[in-house]
Design an enzyme around this catalytic site. Structure first.
Site, mmCIF file in Angstrom:
data_model
loop_
_atom_site.group_PDB
_atom_site.id
_atom_site.type_symbol
_atom_site.label_atom_id
_atom_site.label_comp_id
_atom_site.label_asym_id
_atom_site.label_seq_id
_atom_site.Cartn_x
_atom_site.Cartn_y
_atom_site.Cartn_z
ATOM 1 N N LYS A 113 0.714 -1.252 0.084
ATOM 2 C CA LYS A 113 0.062 -0.041 -0.161
ATOM 3 C C LYS A 113 0.950 1.325 -0.042
ATOM 4 C CE LYS A 113 -4.082 -1.921 1.724
ATOM 5 N NZ LYS A 113 -5.030 -2.366 3.031
ATOM 6 N N LYS A 192 -5.494 -8.778 -10.499
ATOM 7 C CA LYS A 192 -6.455 -8.968 -9.340
ATOM 8 C C LYS A 192 -7.275 -7.681 -9.516
ATOM 9 C CE LYS A 192 -7.478 -8.174 -4.851
ATOM 10 N NZ LYS A 192 -7.422 -7.211 -3.466
ATOM 11 N N LYS A 195 -10.278 -2.131 -6.089
ATOM 12 C CA LYS A 195 -10.566 -0.628 -6.281
ATOM 13 C C LYS A 195 -9.379 0.281 -6.329
ATOM 14 C CE LYS A 195 -13.213 -2.135 -2.710
ATOM 15 N NZ LYS A 195 -13.255 -2.054 -1.155
HETATM 16 P P1 ADP Z 1 -9.946 -4.214 -2.880
HETATM 17 O O1 ADP Z 1 -8.967 -4.811 -3.256
HETATM 18 O O2 ADP Z 1 -10.959 -3.832 -4.118
HETATM 19 O O3 ADP Z 1 -9.804 -2.754 -1.956
HETATM 20 P P2 ADP Z 1 -10.994 -5.150 -0.310
HETATM 21 O O4 ADP Z 1 -9.462 -5.370 -0.009
HETATM 22 O O5 ADP Z 1 -11.730 -4.197 0.161
HETATM 23 O O6 ADP Z 1 -10.857 -4.918 -2.040
HETATM 24 O O7 ADP Z 1 -11.414 -6.671 -0.373
HETATM 25 C C1 ADP Z 1 -12.886 -6.968 0.471
HETATM 26 C C2 ADP Z 1 -12.936 -8.639 0.267
HETATM 27 O O8 ADP Z 1 -13.203 -8.979 -1.005
HETATM 28 C C3 ADP Z 1 -11.935 -9.508 1.135
HETATM 29 O O9 ADP Z 1 -12.362 -10.451 1.712
HETATM 30 C C4 ADP Z 1 -11.206 -9.785 -0.238
HETATM 31 O O10 ADP Z 1 -10.274 -10.851 0.009
HETATM 32 C C5 ADP Z 1 -12.128 -10.051 -1.273
HETATM 33 N N1 ADP Z 1 -11.610 -9.657 -2.656
HETATM 34 C C6 ADP Z 1 -11.419 -8.460 -3.068
HETATM 35 N N2 ADP Z 1 -11.089 -8.221 -4.457
HETATM 36 C C7 ADP Z 1 -11.292 -9.629 -4.863
HETATM 37 C C8 ADP Z 1 -10.998 -10.451 -5.654
HETATM 38 N N3 ADP Z 1 -10.388 -9.710 -6.981
HETATM 39 N N4 ADP Z 1 -11.035 -11.821 -5.988
HETATM 40 C C9 ADP Z 1 -11.321 -12.327 -4.733
HETATM 41 N N5 ADP Z 1 -11.662 -11.867 -3.712
HETATM 42 C C10 ADP Z 1 -11.674 -10.555 -3.526
#
Ligand code: ADP
Ligand code: TRP
Length: 325
Positions: A113, A192, A195
């Site tokens: 990050k 992946k 956001k």
């Molecule tokens: P982002 O990466 O978009 O900020 P978060 O970290 O807020 O997403 O993730 C929230 C939940 O969704 C977590 O349990 C995370 O493991 C799951 N998650 C986020 N992106 C993915 C993805 N591309 N594939 C599978 N699970 C995901």
């Protein structure tokens, strides 16, 4: 198998997307039928990315509406906003004191990050300890997450074991629950979906914007009559909406001549809009009934507080903070 305490949370750091949905949200909603589900919106966590205050509060409310619209039932489950149960910050402090710096230094999310430009502050660094507290405060047994959270679950287990070794068996050691087929939903660029990479397909954006994003999914330049690669984001994203038989059909279309990626994108768009149509309507309704949503969240916070209060009280005694015992 008996009922398990299943817990997970999501940060309200932007519009929720297909990665969140398949990686975590839809699985949580299925879990609520036969388990004791605890689900929360992690707004303390979202502070670590220093958002605008208006965005943080509207994203928090909207993330709650997303979950409720998708079928999270506040009567069957315990559903709350993290900051409504501030006991979690007290547990974070207690846990911090058994958490070795070596363990923190090995955490990859802080490095990732800060490398992406988030400011290097203590909150961002300490975030895995807050996440451990989220899990341990509620005696969670199973934690459904995407693969990216695996290390945080390992850290949680490590921290809980240290507490138990030092102060007696006060904490439940949780297991992560990562589903193979949905552990890493790809984004429109093939990385992946996240956001922070600007490659998401949000669940509830306008039709026009969703269409545009789907049309932008990267594809290769294989000739129309050549067999196509199935280990690609378009194939994987479409498959998420298909059952086994439909997936096999799609696979044979990929092998046969004449397949146009543009057609597949339009099909995916139609499928996705159909899938989310009833939820979209429900979500609009919830957003326009803010008071009702707030009532549901307050009700959830009350239920969560009951469990949190008990854990904190046990822990205070165990570590020697309750001098009147
Ligand atoms: P982002 O990466 O978009 O900020 P978060 O970290 O807020 O997403 O993730 C929230 C939940 O969704 C977590 O349990 C995370 O493991 C799951 N998650 C986020 N992106 C993915 C993805 N591309 N594939 C599978 N699970 C995901
Ligand atoms: N860190 C998780 C994420 O970014 C969100 C989260 C916070 C969480 N606390 C949690 C997930 C507790 C599971 C359990 O996605």
């Amino acid at each position: 198998m008996g009922k398990k305490r299943v817990l997970s949370g999501i940060q309200p750091s932007g519009q929720l997307h297909l990665g969140n949905y398949f990686g975590m949200m839809s699985r949580m909603i299925q879990y609520q039928e036969n388990n004791d589900l605890f689900c929360f919106i992690a707004n303390y966590h979202a502070l670590t990315s220093t958002p605008e205050k208006e965005a943080l509060s509207s994203n928090t409310f909207e993330a709650a509406c997303d979950f409720l619209a998708l079928g999270l039932d506040p009567k069957k489950s315990t559903f709350w906003i993290q900051s409504d149960v501030p006991e979690v910050t007290e547990l974070t402090w207690i846990l911090s004191n058994v958490t070795p710096m070596g363990l923190m230094d090995r955490a990859t999310s802080y490095k990732d990050k800060t490398a992406r430009g988030l400011s290097a502050n203590l909150g961002l660094f300490a975030y895995p300890v807050l996440m451990a507290a989220d899990i341990l405060l509620f005696n969670s047994e199973v934690v459904p997450v995407g693969k990216d959270q695996k290390q945080h679950l390992e850290m949680t287990r490590d921290i809980a074991t240290r507490i138990n070794n030092q102060f007696g068996d006060v904490l439940v050691i949780p297991e992560s629950d990562i589903e193979k087929t949905t552990q890493l939903v790809p984004g429109t660029d093939g990385q992946k979906m996240s956001k922070s990479y600007g490659n998401t397909i949000p669940l509830f954006d306008t039709e026009k914007k969703i269409r545009k994003k789907i049309m932008r999914i990267v594809t290769d330049t294989t000739e129309i009559d050549e067999p196509k690669d199935k280990d690609t984001p378009l194939f994987q994203l479409y498959s998420l909406f298909l059952d086994e038989k439909e997936q096999a059909e799609l696979a044979s279309r990929y092998d046969a001549p004449g397949l146009r990626y543009g057609d597949i994108k339009v099909e995916l768009f139609t499928k996705m809009m159909e899938h989310f149509a009833p939820y979209r309507e429900k979500r609009e309704d919830l957003i326009s009934h803010k008071e009702d949503v707030i009532d549901m969240l307050q009700y959830g916070a009350k239920k969560a507080k009951r469990v949190a209060g008990e854990t904190i009280s046990n822990l205070r005694k165990a570590v020697g903070l309750s001098y009147d015992a």
